[in-house]
Design a protein around this motif. Structure first.
Motif, PDB file in Angstrom:
ATOM      1  N   ALA A  59       0.808  -1.221   0.000  1.00 18.87           N
ATOM      2  CA  ALA A  59       0.000   0.000   0.000  1.00 18.87           C
ATOM      3  C   ALA A  59       0.843   1.273   0.000  1.00 18.87           C
ATOM      4  O   ALA A  59       0.288   2.373  -0.033  1.00 18.87           O
ATOM      5  CB  ALA A  59      -0.926  -0.002   1.212  1.00 18.87           C
ATOM      6  N   GLY A  60       2.163   1.144   0.041  1.00 18.58           N
ATOM      7  CA  GLY A  60       3.023   2.322  -0.044  1.00 18.58           C
ATOM      8  C   GLY A  60       4.052   2.449   1.054  1.00 18.58           C
ATOM      9  O   GLY A  60       4.873   3.368   1.033  1.00 18.58           O
ATOM     10  N   GLY A  61       4.038   1.549   2.042  1.00 19.88           N
ATOM     11  CA  GLY A  61       5.011   1.610   3.113  1.00 19.88           C
ATOM     12  C   GLY A  61       6.419   1.283   2.639  1.00 19.88           C
ATOM     13  O   GLY A  61       6.603   0.448   1.756  1.00 19.88           O
ATOM     14  N   LYS A  62       7.406   1.947   3.239  1.00 15.14           N
ATOM     15  CA  LYS A  62       8.804   1.738   2.870  1.00 15.14           C
ATOM     16  C   LYS A  62       9.571   1.174   4.069  1.00 15.14           C
ATOM     17  O   LYS A  62       9.924   1.911   4.988  1.00 15.14           O
ATOM     18  CB  LYS A  62       9.437   3.056   2.425  1.00 15.14           C
ATOM     19  CG  LYS A  62       8.812   3.637   1.167  1.00 15.14           C
ATOM     20  CD  LYS A  62       9.484   4.942   0.778  1.00 15.14           C
ATOM     21  CE  LYS A  62       8.870   5.542  -0.483  1.00 15.14           C
ATOM     22  NZ  LYS A  62       9.505   6.836  -0.850  1.00 15.14           N
ATOM     23  N   PRO A  63       9.799  -0.128   4.066  1.00 17.13           N
ATOM     24  CA  PRO A  63      10.575  -0.724   5.156  1.00 17.13           C
ATOM     25  C   PRO A  63      12.070  -0.451   4.981  1.00 17.13           C
ATOM     26  O   PRO A  63      12.559  -0.200   3.882  1.00 17.13           O
ATOM     27  CB  PRO A  63      10.281  -2.223   5.028  1.00 17.13           C
ATOM     28  CG  PRO A  63       9.142  -2.329   4.049  1.00 17.13           C
ATOM     29  CD  PRO A  63       9.258  -1.140   3.160  1.00 17.13           C
ATOM     30  N   TYR A  89       8.380  -2.453  13.273  1.00 18.83           N
ATOM     31  CA  TYR A  89       9.449  -1.512  13.606  1.00 18.83           C
ATOM     32  C   TYR A  89      10.327  -1.161  12.408  1.00 18.83           C
ATOM     33  O   TYR A  89      11.070  -0.179  12.427  1.00 18.83           O
ATOM     34  CB  TYR A  89      10.331  -2.103  14.716  1.00 18.83           C
ATOM     35  CG  TYR A  89      10.977  -3.407  14.307  1.00 18.83           C
ATOM     36  CD1 TYR A  89      12.170  -3.437  13.605  1.00 18.83           C
ATOM     37  CD2 TYR A  89      10.373  -4.630  14.612  1.00 18.83           C
ATOM     38  CE1 TYR A  89      12.756  -4.636  13.212  1.00 18.83           C
ATOM     39  CE2 TYR A  89      10.948  -5.835  14.224  1.00 18.83           C
ATOM     40  CZ  TYR A  89      12.127  -5.827  13.527  1.00 18.83           C
ATOM     41  OH  TYR A  89      12.687  -7.016  13.132  1.00 18.83           O
ATOM     42  N   SER A  90      10.264  -1.985  11.346  1.00 18.28           N
ATOM     43  CA  SER A  90      11.172  -1.784  10.216  1.00 18.28           C
ATOM     44  C   SER A  90      10.708  -0.696   9.256  1.00 18.28           C
ATOM     45  O   SER A  90      11.480  -0.268   8.392  1.00 18.28           O
ATOM     46  CB  SER A  90      11.344  -3.097   9.440  1.00 18.28           C
ATOM     47  OG  SER A  90      10.175  -3.409   8.679  1.00 18.28           O
ATOM     48  N   PHE A  91       9.471  -0.238   9.384  1.00 23.04           N
ATOM     49  CA  PHE A  91       8.987   0.771   8.437  1.00 23.04           C
ATOM     50  C   PHE A  91       9.621   2.126   8.751  1.00 23.04           C
ATOM     51  O   PHE A  91       9.380   2.717   9.802  1.00 23.04           O
ATOM     52  CB  PHE A  91       7.469   0.875   8.487  1.00 23.04           C
ATOM     53  CG  PHE A  91       6.760  -0.254   7.787  1.00 23.04           C
ATOM     54  CD1 PHE A  91       6.657  -0.272   6.401  1.00 23.04           C
ATOM     55  CD2 PHE A  91       6.223  -1.301   8.501  1.00 23.04           C
ATOM     56  CE1 PHE A  91       6.033  -1.324   5.743  1.00 23.04           C
ATOM     57  CE2 PHE A  91       5.580  -2.358   7.863  1.00 23.04           C
ATOM     58  CZ  PHE A  91       5.490  -2.361   6.469  1.00 23.04           C
ATOM     59  N   ARG A  92      10.427   2.616   7.818  1.00 21.99           N
ATOM     60  CA  ARG A  92      11.013   3.939   7.999  1.00 21.99           C
ATOM     61  C   ARG A  92      10.094   5.030   7.488  1.00 21.99           C
ATOM     62  O   ARG A  92      10.261   6.200   7.824  1.00 21.99           O
ATOM     63  CB  ARG A  92      12.366   4.024   7.301  1.00 21.99           C
ATOM     64  CG  ARG A  92      12.335   3.839   5.788  1.00 21.99           C
ATOM     65  CD  ARG A  92      13.729   3.971   5.203  1.00 21.99           C
ATOM     66  NE  ARG A  92      13.786   3.627   3.796  1.00 21.99           N
ATOM     67  CZ  ARG A  92      13.459   4.448   2.801  1.00 21.99           C
ATOM     68  NH1 ARG A  92      13.047   5.679   3.076  1.00 21.99           N
ATOM     69  NH2 ARG A  92      13.539   4.045   1.547  1.00 21.99           N
ATOM     70  N   ASP A  93       9.102   4.660   6.671  1.00 22.84           N
ATOM     71  CA  ASP A  93       8.205   5.661   6.104  1.00 22.84           C
ATOM     72  C   ASP A  93       6.872   5.007   5.743  1.00 22.84           C
ATOM     73  O   ASP A  93       6.824   4.116   4.896  1.00 22.84           O
ATOM     74  CB  ASP A  93       8.842   6.286   4.857  1.00 22.84           C
ATOM     75  CG  ASP A  93       8.005   7.430   4.278  1.00 22.84           C
ATOM     76  OD1 ASP A  93       6.959   7.776   4.876  1.00 22.84           O
ATOM     77  OD2 ASP A  93       8.398   7.975   3.231  1.00 22.84           O
TER      78      ASP A  93
END
Length: 328
Positions: A170-174, A227-231
């Protein structure tokens, strides 16, 4: 207002604008979806039908469905489902059945390389949202059901690693380099034991993440690697987020709570008292409880079947409200 009454009110209001495609039963079929980068993907598909349904076993659980029944309806919303590590397409069969009975087409894939029979790519997390996007492509452009599906009404449901998958799609950046420090601090956590036995591939540290803008609503239950999603700033669509209060596999606050804090808009957030991680899976039958007690056994006093009645109602109400009909 209680959780149950809130869900009931939402379901009623959503139902007033629902498609005329509501059907009495869930049809069911299994298809093989071509994958340009790997082996074909096995997919279970549930859909509205007026054909007679019957009880049938599916994996370690049961469902009531009409295998091969005629599809009923048009302009139908599509929900794609992503299972957890080591799972398969039928892990949330009861939720898929409930959605189909409410007028949705539901397509749940078995992730190649990360399923009960094959763990060869269990830590190749970027492969998961890519496969989910391949499934959306198939359902909208190649499936025999494509003419009945509204491409503007696509939602995604995921549990555990699947909860991570749908947020990334959906657009998350890990940033999977965060796994290294996390696991130094928590070597006994499930994700750390998994990566210790199957280290992250080099490509995972600088992956190309697949984002699919066709996804308009997301349900994420007990998301792995939260926790890994930076954005998560691009995950602006409605999100329903679930956490098991007694999750021993992905303990708070590194996972669902981390996602909740990072989302740009407050999600519809549910914490389930007394629930463990695997209580989001469909209730098991007697054979499942005998052969897979680790994932089929709930804590004393927790009624998984009763919870799933509430859970399925809430998930169906959420998708109904947030994937409204787009045709006159």
């Amino acid at each position: 207002m209680s959780l149950r009454s809130s869900i009931a009110a939402l379901a009623l209001s959503a139902g007033l604008g629902a498609s005329h495609a509501l059907a009495a039963n869930a049809g069911f079929t299994v298809v093989s979806v071509p994958d340009p980068q790997g082996a074909p993907i096995t997919v279970g598909v549930w859909y509205p039908t007026e054909a007679a349904a019957r009880p049938m076993a599916l994996g370690i659980g049961d469902q009531t469905a009409a295998p091969g029944g005629l599809l009923k309806g048009d302009h139908l919303p599509l929900i794609v489902m992503s299972h957890g590590n080591g799972g398969f397409f039928g892990g949330h069969a009861d939720t898929a059945q409930a959605l189909a009975e409410a007028g949705f087409v539901v397509a749940a894939l078995t992730h190649t390389g990360d399923n009960y029979a094959d763990q060869s790519k269990a830590t190749d997390m970027a492969n998961r949202p890519r496969q989910l996007s391949v499934l959306i492509d198939y359902m909208l452009t190649a499936s025999p059901m494509k003419a009945a599906i509204d491409p503007r009404r696509v939602g995604a449901f995921g549990f555990s690693s699947g909860g991570f998958t749908v947020l990334a799609a959906a657009g998350g950046k890990p940033d999977l380099s965060r796994v290294l420090n996390h696991c130094r601090a928590h070597p006994d956590f499930f994700d750390c034991k998994l990566t210790a036995s199957r280290p992250l591939p080099i490509s995972a540290l600088l992956p190309s993440w697949t984002h699919d803008e066709r996804i308009r609503a997301v349900v994420s239950a007990a998301p792995a690697l939260g926790y890994s999603f930076r954005d998560l700033s691009r995950v602006t669509m409605p999100v329903q987020l679930w956490r098991a209060a007694d999750d021993q596999i992905l303990p708070d606050p590194e996972y669902a709570s981390a996602v909740k804090a990072a989302l740009p808009k407050p999600p519809e957030y549910h914490v389930v008292p007394g629930a463990g991680h695997f209580d989001f899976l469909a209730p098991c039958n007697d054979q499942g409880r005998a052969t897979n007690p680790d994932i089929c056994t709930s804590a004393p006093g927790f009624d998984r079947a009763a919870f799933h009645h509430t859970f399925n109602t809430a998930v169906t109400a959420f998708f109904t409200a947030n994937l409204p009909p787009t045709h006159p």
